[in-house]
Design an enzyme around this catalytic site. Structure first.
Site, PDB file in Angstrom:
ATOM      1  N   GLN A  23      14.096 -11.902   5.640  1.00  0.00           N
ATOM      2  CA  GLN A  23      13.092 -11.949   6.702  1.00  0.00           C
ATOM      3  C   GLN A  23      13.292 -13.094   7.693  1.00  0.00           C
ATOM      4  OE1 GLN A  23       9.745 -11.318   3.659  1.00  0.00           O
ATOM      5  NE2 GLN A  23       8.918 -10.326   5.480  1.00  0.00           N
ATOM      6  N   ARG A  80       8.448 -22.056  -1.014  1.00  0.00           N
ATOM      7  CA  ARG A  80       8.923 -20.901  -1.768  1.00  0.00           C
ATOM      8  C   ARG A  80       9.832 -20.080  -0.861  1.00  0.00           C
ATOM      9  NH1 ARG A  80       6.564 -15.385  -2.447  1.00  0.00           N
ATOM     10  NH2 ARG A  80       7.691 -14.509  -4.207  1.00  0.00           N
ATOM     11  N   HIS A 124      14.129 -10.946  -3.600  1.00  0.00           N
ATOM     12  CA  HIS A 124      13.048 -10.534  -2.699  1.00  0.00           C
ATOM     13  C   HIS A 124      13.570  -9.360  -1.861  1.00  0.00           C
ATOM     14  CE1 HIS A 124       9.150 -12.052  -0.627  1.00  0.00           C
ATOM     15  NE2 HIS A 124       9.461 -10.904  -0.043  1.00  0.00           N
ATOM     16  N   ASN A 168      10.285 -10.673  -6.749  1.00  0.00           N
ATOM     17  CA  ASN A 168       9.095 -10.643  -5.924  1.00  0.00           C
ATOM     18  C   ASN A 168       8.580  -9.208  -5.832  1.00  0.00           C
ATOM     19  OD1 ASN A 168       7.220 -11.806  -3.774  1.00  0.00           O
ATOM     20  ND2 ASN A 168       8.123 -10.070  -2.699  1.00  0.00           N
ATOM     21  N   GLU A 169       7.386  -8.966  -6.327  1.00  0.00           N
ATOM     22  CA  GLU A 169       6.680  -7.696  -6.140  1.00  0.00           C
ATOM     23  C   GLU A 169       7.508  -6.455  -6.493  1.00  0.00           C
ATOM     24  OE1 GLU A 169       5.241  -7.577  -2.115  1.00  0.00           O
ATOM     25  OE2 GLU A 169       3.705  -9.073  -2.488  1.00  0.00           O
ATOM     26  N   ASN A 294       0.644 -12.563  -5.475  1.00  0.00           N
ATOM     27  CA  ASN A 294       0.571 -12.379  -4.027  1.00  0.00           C
ATOM     28  C   ASN A 294      -0.676 -11.565  -3.726  1.00  0.00           C
ATOM     29  OD1 ASN A 294       3.058 -13.585  -4.055  1.00  0.00           O
ATOM     30  ND2 ASN A 294       4.194 -11.775  -3.368  1.00  0.00           N
ATOM     31  N   TYR A 296      -3.294 -10.177  -0.675  1.00  0.00           N
ATOM     32  CA  TYR A 296      -3.604  -9.969   0.739  1.00  0.00           C
ATOM     33  C   TYR A 296      -4.941  -9.269   0.948  1.00  0.00           C
ATOM     34  CZ  TYR A 296       1.121 -11.400   1.787  1.00  0.00           C
ATOM     35  OH  TYR A 296       2.268 -12.146   1.896  1.00  0.00           O
ATOM     36  N   GLU A 354       1.819 -15.943  -2.541  1.00  0.00           N
ATOM     37  CA  GLU A 354       1.676 -15.496  -1.150  1.00  0.00           C
ATOM     38  C   GLU A 354       0.218 -15.183  -0.892  1.00  0.00           C
ATOM     39  OE1 GLU A 354       4.096 -12.128   0.120  1.00  0.00           O
ATOM     40  OE2 GLU A 354       5.838 -12.948  -0.924  1.00  0.00           O
ATOM     41  N   TRP A 402       1.567 -17.329   3.190  1.00  0.00           N
ATOM     42  CA  TRP A 402       2.544 -16.420   3.811  1.00  0.00           C
ATOM     43  C   TRP A 402       2.126 -16.230   5.252  1.00  0.00           C
ATOM     44  CZ3 TRP A 402       7.151 -14.495   2.229  1.00  0.00           C
ATOM     45  CH2 TRP A 402       7.771 -13.637   3.149  1.00  0.00           C
ATOM     46  N   GLU A 409       9.141  -8.333   9.580  1.00  0.00           N
ATOM     47  CA  GLU A 409       8.139  -7.785   8.665  1.00  0.00           C
ATOM     48  C   GLU A 409       8.566  -6.379   8.185  1.00  0.00           C
ATOM     49  OE1 GLU A 409       5.747  -9.089   6.884  1.00  0.00           O
ATOM     50  OE2 GLU A 409       5.190  -7.111   6.162  1.00  0.00           O
ATOM     51  N   TRP A 410       9.734  -6.312   7.543  1.00  0.00           N
ATOM     52  CA  TRP A 410      10.241  -5.097   6.905  1.00  0.00           C
ATOM     53  C   TRP A 410      10.145  -3.895   7.836  1.00  0.00           C
ATOM     54  CZ3 TRP A 410      13.097  -7.181   3.464  1.00  0.00           C
ATOM     55  CH2 TRP A 410      12.687  -8.302   2.767  1.00  0.00           C
TER      56      TRP A 410
HETATM   57  C1  GBH Z   1       4.396  -9.096   0.815  1.00  0.00           C
HETATM   58  O1  GBH Z   1       4.167  -7.804   0.373  1.00  0.00           O
HETATM   59  C2  GBH Z   1       5.866  -9.385   0.802  1.00  0.00           C
HETATM   60  O2  GBH Z   1       6.221 -10.088  -0.363  1.00  0.00           O
HETATM   61  C3  GBH Z   1       6.360 -10.110   2.021  1.00  0.00           C
HETATM   62  O3  GBH Z   1       7.750 -10.058   2.083  1.00  0.00           O
HETATM   63  C4  GBH Z   1       5.710  -9.515   3.250  1.00  0.00           C
HETATM   64  O4  GBH Z   1       6.247 -10.030   4.441  1.00  0.00           O
HETATM   65  C5  GBH Z   1       4.238  -9.792   3.172  1.00  0.00           C
HETATM   66  O5  GBH Z   1       3.699  -9.285   1.988  1.00  0.00           O
HETATM   67  C6  GBH Z   1       3.419  -9.218   4.327  1.00  0.00           C
HETATM   68  O6  GBH Z   1       3.482  -7.827   4.334  1.00  0.00           O
HETATM   69  O7  GBH Z   1      -2.218  -0.414   3.347  1.00  0.00           O
HETATM   70  O8  GBH Z   1      -4.436  -1.197   2.751  1.00  0.00           O
HETATM   71  O9  GBH Z   1      -3.132   0.146   1.188  1.00  0.00           O
HETATM   72  C7  GBH Z   1       2.889  -7.281   0.628  1.00  0.00           C
HETATM   73  C8  GBH Z   1       2.422  -6.257  -0.381  1.00  0.00           C
HETATM   74  C9  GBH Z   1       1.437  -4.156  -0.702  1.00  0.00           C
HETATM   75  C10 GBH Z   1       0.271  -5.732   0.624  1.00  0.00           C
HETATM   76  C11 GBH Z   1       0.735  -3.025  -0.025  1.00  0.00           C
HETATM   77  C12 GBH Z   1      -0.523  -4.625   1.276  1.00  0.00           C
HETATM   78  C13 GBH Z   1      -1.037  -2.240   1.219  1.00  0.00           C
HETATM   79  C14 GBH Z   1      -2.486  -2.329   1.614  1.00  0.00           C
HETATM   80  N1  GBH Z   1       1.568  -5.262   0.207  1.00  0.00           N
HETATM   81  N2  GBH Z   1      -0.565  -3.408   0.487  1.00  0.00           N
HETATM   82  S1  GBH Z   1      -3.102  -0.839   2.274  1.00  0.00           S
END
Ligand code: GBH
Length: 452
Positions: A23, A80, A124, A168-169, A294, A296, A354, A402, A409-410
């Site tokens: 990334q 990290r 990762h 990672n994940e 992690n 979010y 994260e 993060w 962003e992938w």
């Molecule tokens: C991480 O993954 C990664 O480790 C990192 O590389 C990446 O840049 C960062 O997050 C930000 O994306 O669409 O409401 O169902 C994130 C894992 C899994 C978080 C799927 C959000 C979907 C929510 N993600 N999840 S939803």
């Protein structure tokens, strides 16, 4: 109104930022590196938004020295990052590329010279393409390939790296890469996803086993946890919630910590869920030094027979703020997650590896500071949530935002920004956002600035 009591974290709490190799680094083929599946995927038309690739991205591969100085200026005491497997082993196994190893050694040394503890992730998502050609995560041998690579890293850097992470994940790799095909290597196959997931976990176990033979510090696994809440108390919604939770959250924690898979996976995968050898589960369950979480967002779940494969769908909570990715902002979910881990898995040491948010930043990027009030608010509430969970007994040892920079962003390419430091992708200039200043103050005050 009386001022709330100041929030204070333990003195040895780790305060850091997180990134990953593909990334931020750029120069993916420099100095003898082998291409990764993400290099291939991003160069395949139609896979990444706007045709973006990480050929340059933040150019961290060449700007690492000043980037470490930037981290130091923010007051981070830890960082990290991940190693690109293919920089070290261009074919994934066998021949070592000294230049790749040297890059990470120099980075670690500079971090240490600035008082920053490295937390190193071995994987990762940027699997060497040469290994994908041999089946990648679908080939059982990958557990040994990964342990071989991990061992190279341990032998070179364990005298300086105190915190290692195997994967990672793994959920994202299995779900995005093999189930839905939206991430590298882009397969969409319900028979492949459980195998990829299982082999990821075997690789994790094999690497931890290798670590116990040579390593003297700490090693753990990083999982993405998204707590699931039932939309109603109906049997159908509760069952859908359990499936979603088993699939995303427990599929990885339970084999690693308890040595078995959740029952619900039979329902989720149907005939695609194999009977796994007991020896595999013994390999997967290795004593760990910590769990990385992690976090979010959360999901409110409703039963939905038309939704493949979970027969469950997320109900949007319109009353709450959402990120530009569509994810709900829900700080209480982090409290719930940390208490759930404490209660379900015997209160292991946990790092928030994260946590962060994607919001469009206002356009004034030329001034000294870019204002990002929504990200400040997100960080304030989520770091406070970590403290709340600690007060209720969860053993939390550190927090990593993060991300340090906006980055690749992938599948979203550069269209989504998570950084506390803004990246101008034309000039590669780094500009602090107000969230960076805020985080810096939180670190300097060990939490007190959260209530100011
Ligand atoms: C991480 O993954 C990664 O480790 C990192 O590389 C990446 O840049 C960062 O997050 C930000 O994306 O669409 O409401 O169902 C994130 C894992 C899994 C978080 C799927 C959000 C979907 C929510 N993600 N999840 S939803």
């Amino acid at each position: 109104m009386t001022k709330p009591a100041p929030i204070l974290f333990p003195k040895d709490f780790l305060w850091g930022c997180a990134t990953s190799a593909y990334q931020i680094e750029g120069s993916p083929l420099a100095d003898g590196a082998g291409p990764s599946v993400w290099h291939r995927f991003s160069h395949t038309p139609g896979r990444v938004q706007d045709g973006d690739t990480a050929d340059v991205t933040c150019d961290h591969y060449r700007r690492w020295e000043s980037d470490v100085d930037l981290m130091h200026s923010l007051g981070l005491n830890s960082y990290r990052f991940s190693i690109a497997w293919g920089r070290v082993l261009p074919e994934g196994t066998g021949r070592i590329n000294a230049a790749g190893l040297d890059f990470y050694e120099r980075l670690v040394d500079r971090l240490l010279s600035r008082g920053i503890q490295p937390m190193v992730t071995l994987f990762h998502w940027d699997l060497p393409a040469a290994l994908d050609d041999r089946g990648g995560w679908l080939n059982r041998d990958i557990a040994q390939w990964f342990a071989e690579y991990a061992d190279v890293m341990f032998r070179r850097l364990d005298d300086r790296v105190n915190y290692w992470t195997t994967l990672n994940e793994p959920w994202v790799v299995a779900d995005g890469g093999y189930m839905h095909g939206v991430l590298a290597p882009g397969h969409r196959n319900i028979f492949e996803a459980p195998r990829a997931a299982h082999h990821l976990m075997m690789a994790h176990g094999a690497a931890v086993q290798a670590y116990r033979a040579t390593g003297r510090n700490k090693i753990g696994l990083v999982v993405n946890i998204e707590p699931k809440y039932a939309a109603s108390q109906s049997d159908a919604d509760c069952a859908a919630t359990r499936r979603a939770e088993a699939y995303m959250n427990r599929q990885y924690l339970e084999p690693a910590l308890l040595g078995s898979y959740p029952e619900e996976l039979h329902e989720v995968f149907g005939e695609a869920w194999p009977q796994w050898p007991a020896a595999d589960l013994r390999l997967i369950k290795q004593p760990l030094d910590y769990i990385g979480v992690n976090y979010y967002t959360r999901a409110v779940v409703r039963s939905d027979p038309t939704s493949w494969p979970l027969k469950a769908t997320t109900v949007k909570q319109k009353q709450h703020t959402h990120m530009e990715t569509g994810w709900e902002v829900y700080p209480q979910g982090l409290v719930d997650t940390l208490l759930w881990i404490k209660d379900q898995y015997g209160n292991p040491p946990v790092y928030i590896t994260e946590n962060g948010a994607c919001f469009f930043d206002p356009p004034q990027v030329e001034g000294p500071v870019l204002e990002d009030p929504l990200r400040v608010d997100y960080l304030r509430k989520h770091i406070t949530a970590v403290h709340t969970a600690m007060q209720r007994g969860a053993d939390i040892r550190g927090y990593f935002a993060w991300s340090l920079f906006d980055n690749f962003e992938w599948a979203f390419g550069f269209s989504k920004r998570f950084g506390i430091v803004h990246m101008n992708y034309e000039t590669l200039k780094r500009t602090l956002k107000s969230s960076a200043h805020f985080y810096s103050k939180v670190i300097a005050s060990n939490g007190a600035a959260l209530t100011e």
